[in-house]
Design a protein around this motif. Structure first.
Motif, short mmCIF file in Angstrom:
data_model
loop_
_atom_site.label_atom_id
_atom_site.label_comp_id
_atom_site.label_asym_id
_atom_site.label_seq_id
_atom_site.Cartn_x
_atom_site.Cartn_y
_atom_site.Cartn_z
N LEU A 1 0.93 -1.17 0.06
CA LEU A 1 0.22 0.05 -0.06
C LEU A 1 0.87 1.35 0.07
O LEU A 1 0.66 2.31 -0.68
CB LEU A 1 -0.91 -0.04 1.08
CG LEU A 1 -2.07 -1.03 1.22
CD1 LEU A 1 -2.80 -0.77 2.44
CD2 LEU A 1 -2.74 -0.88 -0.07
N ASP A 2 1.97 1.21 0.83
CA ASP A 2 2.92 2.61 0.83
C ASP A 2 3.47 2.68 -0.69
O ASP A 2 3.76 3.74 -0.99
CB ASP A 2 3.91 2.36 1.69
CG ASP A 2 3.52 2.22 3.26
OD1 ASP A 2 2.17 2.72 3.30
OD2 ASP A 2 4.15 1.90 4.15
N ASN B 1 3.28 6.09 -2.86
CA ASN B 1 4.12 6.67 -3.46
C ASN B 1 4.37 6.95 -4.93
O ASN B 1 4.74 7.85 -5.22
CB ASN B 1 5.62 6.00 -3.02
CG ASN B 1 5.83 6.32 -1.34
OD1 ASN B 1 5.40 7.32 -0.85
ND2 ASN B 1 6.40 5.35 -0.65
N LEU B 2 3.73 5.62 -5.58
CA LEU B 2 3.64 5.88 -7.01
C LEU B 2 2.64 6.89 -7.36
O LEU B 2 3.03 7.43 -8.32
CB LEU B 2 3.53 4.46 -7.66
CG LEU B 2 3.50 4.20 -9.02
CD1 LEU B 2 4.64 4.68 -9.64
CD2 LEU B 2 3.02 2.87 -9.53
N LEU B 3 1.54 7.05 -6.61
CA LEU B 3 0.47 7.75 -7.11
C LEU B 3 1.28 9.32 -6.85
O LEU B 3 0.69 10.34 -7.78
CB LEU B 3 -0.70 7.78 -6.21
CG LEU B 3 -1.54 6.31 -6.73
CD1 LEU B 3 -2.68 6.09 -5.64
CD2 LEU B 3 -1.95 6.15 -8.00
N LEU B 4 1.66 9.71 -5.65
CA LEU B 4 2.31 10.76 -5.36
C LEU B 4 3.46 11.11 -6.48
O LEU B 4 3.26 12.58 -6.93
CB LEU B 4 3.12 10.59 -4.15
CG LEU B 4 3.95 12.18 -3.68
CD1 LEU B 4 2.92 13.05 -3.52
CD2 LEU B 4 4.54 11.92 -2.44
N SER C 1 -2.61 10.95 -4.28
CA SER C 1 -1.92 9.94 -3.26
C SER C 1 -2.50 9.87 -1.99
O SER C 1 -2.73 8.65 -1.47
CB SER C 1 -0.29 10.51 -2.70
OG SER C 1 0.12 9.34 -1.98
N THR C 2 -3.06 10.68 -1.39
CA THR C 2 -3.57 10.89 0.15
C THR C 2 -5.16 10.33 0.07
O THR C 2 -5.72 9.78 0.78
CB THR C 2 -3.45 12.05 0.66
OG1 THR C 2 -4.23 13.36 -0.04
CG2 THR C 2 -1.96 12.46 0.98
N GLU C 3 -5.74 10.89 -1.19
CA GLU C 3 -7.37 10.67 -1.44
C GLU C 3 -7.73 9.51 -2.05
O GLU C 3 -8.92 9.14 -2.00
CB GLU C 3 -7.95 11.92 -1.74
CG GLU C 3 -7.58 13.15 -0.98
CD GLU C 3 -8.30 14.41 -1.35
OE1 GLU C 3 -9.53 14.25 -2.01
OE2 GLU C 3 -7.60 15.39 -0.92
N ALA C 4 -6.95 8.87 -2.81
CA ALA C 4 -7.14 7.53 -3.75
C ALA C 4 -7.53 6.59 -2.91
O ALA C 4 -7.40 6.33 -1.91
CB ALA C 4 -5.90 7.32 -4.44
N THR D 1 -8.86 4.12 -7.27
CA THR D 1 -9.90 5.21 -7.66
C THR D 1 -9.50 6.49 -7.31
O THR D 1 -9.26 6.75 -6.03
CB THR D 1 -11.24 5.14 -7.10
OG1 THR D 1 -11.64 3.58 -7.47
CG2 THR D 1 -12.36 5.97 -7.89
N LEU D 2 -9.07 7.42 -8.23
CA LEU D 2 -8.50 8.76 -7.84
C LEU D 2 -9.73 9.64 -7.42
O LEU D 2 -10.97 9.60 -8.02
CB LEU D 2 -7.85 9.35 -9.03
CG LEU D 2 -6.76 8.76 -9.73
CD1 LEU D 2 -5.93 9.13 -10.74
CD2 LEU D 2 -5.71 8.19 -8.57
N PRO D 3 -9.60 10.80 -6.83
CA PRO D 3 -10.70 11.56 -6.34
C PRO D 3 -11.00 12.50 -7.62
O PRO D 3 -12.14 13.06 -7.73
CB PRO D 3 -9.73 12.73 -5.30
CG PRO D 3 -8.49 12.45 -5.58
CD PRO D 3 -8.21 11.06 -6.01
N SER D 4 -10.06 12.78 -8.50
CA SER D 4 -10.44 13.39 -9.79
C SER D 4 -9.54 13.05 -10.85
O SER D 4 -8.36 12.34 -10.62
CB SER D 4 -10.50 15.06 -9.64
OG SER D 4 -9.01 15.33 -9.26
N PRO D 5 -10.06 13.06 -12.14
CA PRO D 5 -9.09 12.73 -13.15
C PRO D 5 -7.61 13.56 -13.15
O PRO D 5 -7.53 14.76 -12.77
CB PRO D 5 -9.73 13.31 -14.38
CG PRO D 5 -11.28 13.37 -13.89
CD PRO D 5 -11.29 13.66 -12.65
N PRO D 6 -6.75 12.73 -13.33
CA PRO D 6 -5.47 13.21 -13.24
C PRO D 6 -5.00 14.70 -14.18
O PRO D 6 -4.51 15.61 -13.72
CB PRO D 6 -4.28 12.13 -13.72
CG PRO D 6 -5.14 11.07 -13.53
CD PRO D 6 -6.68 11.32 -13.76
#
Length: 387
Positions: free
Chosen positions: A12-13, A17-20, A28-31, A54-59
């Protein structure tokens, strides 16, 4: 702690980190990260750990769609409006999987399959969005919109894979990868750890020899030296394998081999009655068309074993293949002789006597009983083949 669950938080970490890195702090924090088909107490090692992200909004809304970054071979940009995708992390401890070119092989095969099935609507091959260069990371793919699993694989898919003209850069049997110019070329086979091979026959000979070396270090099998079985096996590898392959027609043909073409890997939309995806290319590679029938189709028409299709759905499956003139066992002269070689290969390393996860769940008495039963089966096979 269960071997699969031991590194749960570390995975998970890694994902966070990859999302960040790719999409920024908010992503990273809200996905939302949801494991798919994950049982923390599963006694078997997973080949991969799969997550729906699932991202909070489209990248692209935050200007982090990475659309201008150089793309790796076999990948496509993440669509601007995407908020969800699948991430797979390879398990370095997976049983029987070899790390060399594992990720590249799967992405390359997906690229080939996508080209072979490009005419299917909707598209049934997942789009690879990126391949992070990290020992744990496999790849990101677009979220697949299947409603439920299909009840029978579509013969149209198999027909398209068989008919696809492979690039001339793929010269051998085995795995595939990308060269420095982005071309797909031959490499070692992920599930074997060796190859590629110029001849289909060489693939079997190599695997038989490797299986015997593995049998040598197994405390229950002990190389099959008891009762003279090992000498008979070595004689079969030396002279029997070439003789068996002489009967195989079109033995120089190559095709995309999925290796796990079953209902479990097909997604189906009940509202349209259409297959929406063929997934999971972990063991996929380039082999002779006969091999799909030797190793796939369990529960979906049957595998070809010991000269016959081993499933009550065989008649329906045969009729469906015949309707589209798909190359199938009945039209593959000599496939029964190859099936015999494959049967010997399976018997040298019986799953219940060699798989570390299975061994932990069985008593010594059960293991030894399985070993003895398998020796009897192996001896019978060798006798049938004249050895």
């Amino acid at each position: 702690m269960n071997h699969n669950h031991a590194n749960f938080q570390a995975r998970l970490d890694f994902i966070r980190n990859l999302l960040l890195e790719r999409f920024g702090a908010d992503a990273s924090t809200e996905a939302k990260i949801d494991p798919i088909q994950y049982d923390p107490d599963s006694p078997f090692k997973y080949n991969n750990f799969v997550y729906r992200i699932t991202l909070p909004s489209p990248p692209s809304a935050a200007g982090n769609n990475n659309s201008h970054e150089p793309r790796q071979p076999g990948t496509t940009p993440l669509p601007a409006d995407s908020k969800a995708f699948i991430m797979r992390l390879t398990n370095p401890d997976a049983e029987g999987m070899h790390a060399h070119a594992r990720v590249e092989n799967e992405v390359a095969v997906i690229s080939l399959a996508a080209a072979a099935l490009s005419g299917f609507k909707p598209h049934v091959i997942p789009s690879v969005r990126c391949c992070p260069e990290h020992q744990l990371a496999n790849y990101l793919i677009a979220w697949l919109s299947g409603k439920r699993k299909a009840s029978l694989p579509r013969s149209e898919i198999l027909k398209a894979l068989q008919d696809f003209q492979l690039p001339s850069s793929i010269e051998q049997y085995g795995g595939v990868t990308f060269d420095g110019a982005g071309q797909i070329v031959s490499t070692a086979m992920t599930s074997v750890g060796s190859g590629p091979w110029h001849l289909y026959e060489d693939c079997f000979r190599d695997r038989l020899e490797r299986a015997l070396r593995q049998a040598d270090v197994n405390p229950y099998i002990r190389g099959w030296h008891a009762n003279g079985v090992r000498k008979r096996l070595e004689a079969f590898v030396e002279s029997g394998v070439p003789a068996q392959f002489k009967a195989l027609e079109s033995r120089d043909d190559k095709t995309i081999f999925h290796a796990d073409f079953t209902p479990d890997n097909l997604l189906y939309d009940a509202s349209t009655q259409r297959i929406t995806a063929l997934i999971d290319y972990d063991f996929a590679c380039i082999l002779h068309p006969s091999y799909e029938f030797l190793r796939s189709f369990s529960g979906a028409g049957g595998q070809f074993q010991a000269g016959r299709i081993s499933n009550p759905m065989a008649k329906m499956w045969e009729e469906e293949l015949e309707r589209l003139d798909v190359w199938r066992p009945r039209t593959m002269g000599g496939i029964s002789t190859v099936a015999d070689v494959d049967a010997v290969l399976r018997c040298i390393l019986p799953w219940r006597v060699t798989n570390s996860d299975v061994l932990r769940m069985q008593s010594e008495a059960v293991i030894r009983k399985c070993r003895d039963e398998n020796e009897a089966q192996l001896v019978g096979l060798l006798r049938h083949l004249g050895f």
